[in-house]
Design an enzyme around this catalytic site. Structure first.
Site, PDB file in Angstrom:
ATOM      1  N   PRO A  18       0.797  -1.227   0.000  1.00 50.45           N
ATOM      2  CA  PRO A  18       0.000   0.000   0.000  1.00 50.45           C
ATOM      3  C   PRO A  18       0.831   1.278   0.000  1.00 50.45           C
ATOM      4  O   PRO A  18       1.903   1.337   0.592  1.00 50.45           O
ATOM      5  CB  PRO A  18      -0.836  -0.108   1.280  1.00 50.45           C
ATOM      6  CG  PRO A  18      -0.079  -1.030   2.166  1.00 50.45           C
ATOM      7  CD  PRO A  18       0.611  -1.994   1.240  1.00 50.45           C
ATOM      8  N   ASN A  19       0.301   2.253  -0.691  1.00 51.40           N
ATOM      9  CA  ASN A  19       0.826   3.609  -0.800  1.00 51.40           C
ATOM     10  C   ASN A  19       2.087   3.728  -1.645  1.00 51.40           C
ATOM     11  O   ASN A  19       2.554   4.833  -1.890  1.00 51.40           O
ATOM     12  CB  ASN A  19       1.068   4.232   0.591  1.00 51.40           C
ATOM     13  CG  ASN A  19      -0.202   4.320   1.382  1.00 51.40           C
ATOM     14  OD1 ASN A  19      -1.212   4.813   0.888  1.00 51.40           O
ATOM     15  ND2 ASN A  19      -0.191   3.807   2.605  1.00 51.40           N
TER      16      ASN A  19
ATOM     17  N   ARG B 195       5.152  11.057  -2.380  1.00 50.53           N
ATOM     18  CA  ARG B 195       4.920  10.809  -0.959  1.00 50.53           C
ATOM     19  C   ARG B 195       6.242  10.865  -0.194  1.00 50.53           C
ATOM     20  O   ARG B 195       7.115  10.031  -0.397  1.00 50.53           O
ATOM     21  CB  ARG B 195       4.300   9.428  -0.772  1.00 50.53           C
ATOM     22  CG  ARG B 195       4.114   9.046   0.666  1.00 50.53           C
ATOM     23  CD  ARG B 195       3.696   7.593   0.795  1.00 50.53           C
ATOM     24  NE  ARG B 195       3.628   7.227   2.197  1.00 50.53           N
ATOM     25  CZ  ARG B 195       3.907   6.040   2.670  1.00 50.53           C
ATOM     26  NH1 ARG B 195       4.259   5.068   1.855  1.00 50.53           N
ATOM     27  NH2 ARG B 195       3.826   5.799   3.951  1.00 50.53           N
TER      28      ARG B 195
ATOM     29  N   TYR C  63      11.295   8.301   1.151  1.00 48.43           N
ATOM     30  CA  TYR C  63      11.127   7.224   0.179  1.00 48.43           C
ATOM     31  C   TYR C  63      11.814   7.471  -1.163  1.00 48.43           C
ATOM     32  O   TYR C  63      11.788   6.601  -2.030  1.00 48.43           O
ATOM     33  CB  TYR C  63       9.639   6.947  -0.045  1.00 48.43           C
ATOM     34  CG  TYR C  63       8.941   6.535   1.218  1.00 48.43           C
ATOM     35  CD1 TYR C  63       9.181   5.294   1.788  1.00 48.43           C
ATOM     36  CD2 TYR C  63       8.073   7.398   1.872  1.00 48.43           C
ATOM     37  CE1 TYR C  63       8.557   4.906   2.973  1.00 48.43           C
ATOM     38  CE2 TYR C  63       7.443   7.020   3.051  1.00 48.43           C
ATOM     39  CZ  TYR C  63       7.698   5.780   3.596  1.00 48.43           C
ATOM     40  OH  TYR C  63       7.083   5.411   4.760  1.00 48.43           O
TER      41      TYR C  63
ATOM     42  N   ASN D 255       7.675  -5.806  -1.008  1.00 50.42           N
ATOM     43  CA  ASN D 255       7.700  -4.664  -0.105  1.00 50.42           C
ATOM     44  C   ASN D 255       6.286  -4.567   0.453  1.00 50.42           C
ATOM     45  O   ASN D 255       5.403  -4.002  -0.183  1.00 50.42           O
ATOM     46  CB  ASN D 255       8.089  -3.380  -0.829  1.00 50.42           C
ATOM     47  CG  ASN D 255       8.180  -2.197   0.114  1.00 50.42           C
ATOM     48  OD1 ASN D 255       7.658  -2.237   1.215  1.00 50.42           O
ATOM     49  ND2 ASN D 255       8.833  -1.139  -0.336  1.00 50.42           N
TER      50      ASN D 255
ATOM     51  N   ALA E 112       3.206  -0.725   4.715  1.00 55.96           N
ATOM     52  CA  ALA E 112       2.581  -0.648   6.039  1.00 55.96           C
ATOM     53  C   ALA E 112       2.101  -2.006   6.544  1.00 55.96           C
ATOM     54  O   ALA E 112       2.026  -2.234   7.754  1.00 55.96           O
ATOM     55  CB  ALA E 112       1.416   0.338   6.013  1.00 55.96           C
TER      56      ALA E 112
ATOM     57  N   GLU F  54      12.213  -9.705   1.566  1.00 56.18           N
ATOM     58  CA  GLU F  54      11.488  -8.521   2.039  1.00 56.18           C
ATOM     59  C   GLU F  54      12.337  -7.286   1.729  1.00 56.18           C
ATOM     60  O   GLU F  54      13.520  -7.250   2.046  1.00 56.18           O
ATOM     61  CB  GLU F  54      11.264  -8.644   3.545  1.00 56.18           C
ATOM     62  CG  GLU F  54      10.581  -7.486   4.194  1.00 56.18           C
ATOM     63  CD  GLU F  54      10.462  -7.640   5.713  1.00 56.18           C
ATOM     64  OE1 GLU F  54       9.870  -6.753   6.333  1.00 56.18           O
ATOM     65  OE2 GLU F  54      10.970  -8.633   6.277  1.00 56.18           O
TER      66      GLU F  54
ATOM     67  N   HIS G 170      12.506  -2.912   1.771  1.00 61.36           N
ATOM     68  CA  HIS G 170      11.971  -1.624   2.233  1.00 61.36           C
ATOM     69  C   HIS G 170      12.863  -0.513   1.698  1.00 61.36           C
ATOM     70  O   HIS G 170      14.097  -0.629   1.757  1.00 61.36           O
ATOM     71  CB  HIS G 170      11.921  -1.557   3.756  1.00 61.36           C
ATOM     72  CG  HIS G 170      11.010  -2.571   4.340  1.00 61.36           C
ATOM     73  ND1 HIS G 170       9.646  -2.434   4.307  1.00 61.36           N
ATOM     74  CD2 HIS G 170      11.270  -3.764   4.923  1.00 61.36           C
ATOM     75  CE1 HIS G 170       9.092  -3.509   4.866  1.00 61.36           C
ATOM     76  NE2 HIS G 170      10.062  -4.332   5.234  1.00 61.36           N
TER      77      HIS G 170
ATOM     78  N   ARG H 214      13.490   4.034  12.166  1.00 59.85           N
ATOM     79  CA  ARG H 214      12.284   4.850  12.139  1.00 59.85           C
ATOM     80  C   ARG H 214      11.474   4.663  13.428  1.00 59.85           C
ATOM     81  O   ARG H 214      11.983   4.163  14.421  1.00 59.85           O
ATOM     82  CB  ARG H 214      11.473   4.512  10.889  1.00 59.85           C
ATOM     83  CG  ARG H 214      12.306   4.882   9.640  1.00 59.85           C
ATOM     84  CD  ARG H 214      11.566   4.941   8.389  1.00 59.85           C
ATOM     85  NE  ARG H 214      10.414   5.820   8.446  1.00 59.85           N
ATOM     86  CZ  ARG H 214       9.389   5.708   7.619  1.00 59.85           C
ATOM     87  NH1 ARG H 214       9.372   4.755   6.691  1.00 59.85           N
ATOM     88  NH2 ARG H 214       8.374   6.531   7.699  1.00 59.85           N
TER      89      ARG H 214
END
Length: 144
Positions: free
Chosen positions: A10-11, A18, A23, A74, A77, A98, A100, A107
């Site tokens: 998502p996103n 964003r 990012y 990825n 969220a 995975e 990111h 973070r």
């Protein structure tokens, strides 16, 4: 020809707009183009999918069963919340990496827990879009 799936959560469709300081400046289309170009040079077939909906991501992972040898994901969220995605990956038995874009370990505390890391072949974080490319390079030579 080896076939892998790249799955964006998502996103990530908003990349480039964003929070570019977190990012990066590249859009998802830019990243996907880089993935496709690299895959072509490595003689790897790549399927790319993005969704903001958890159930669509689960169904896509199911659809990858018996079709791909590895997944680059990825979860965005959903990394910190989705037992459903974790279960889908484990149910298919497809090994996954995975990825990111940001260094999630540096973070907010809630971003530091992953429902995927303990089952992933590897976790790449903080490398920006290069993390996706490193994962594709890995899958191009990985032996089951």
């Amino acid at each position: 020809m080896r076939e892998i799936a790249v799955i964006h959560g998502p996103n990530l469709n908003l990349l480039g707009r964003r929070e570019p300081s977190v990012y990066g400046q590249q859009s998802l289309s830019d990243i996907n183009r880089s993935i496709e170009q690299l895959a072509d040079t490595l003689s790897v077939k790549v399927r790319i999918f993005q969704s903001n909906a958890e159930h669509e991501l689960v169904e896509y992972i199911h659809d990858c069963m018996d079709c791909v040898e590895g997944i680059v994901i990825n979860p965005a969220a959903f990394t910190h919340t989705s037992v459903a995605l974790r279960d889908a990956l484990l149910a298919t038995g497809i090994p996954f990496i995975e990825v990111h874009l940001s260094n999630v370990a540096a973070r907010e505390p809630f971003r530091q827990h992953s429902y995927f890391a303990d089952k992933a072949v590897a976790t790449l974080a903080g490398l920006g879009a290069e993390g996706y490319l490193a994962a594709v390079r890995f899958w191009s030579t990985y032996t089951l």
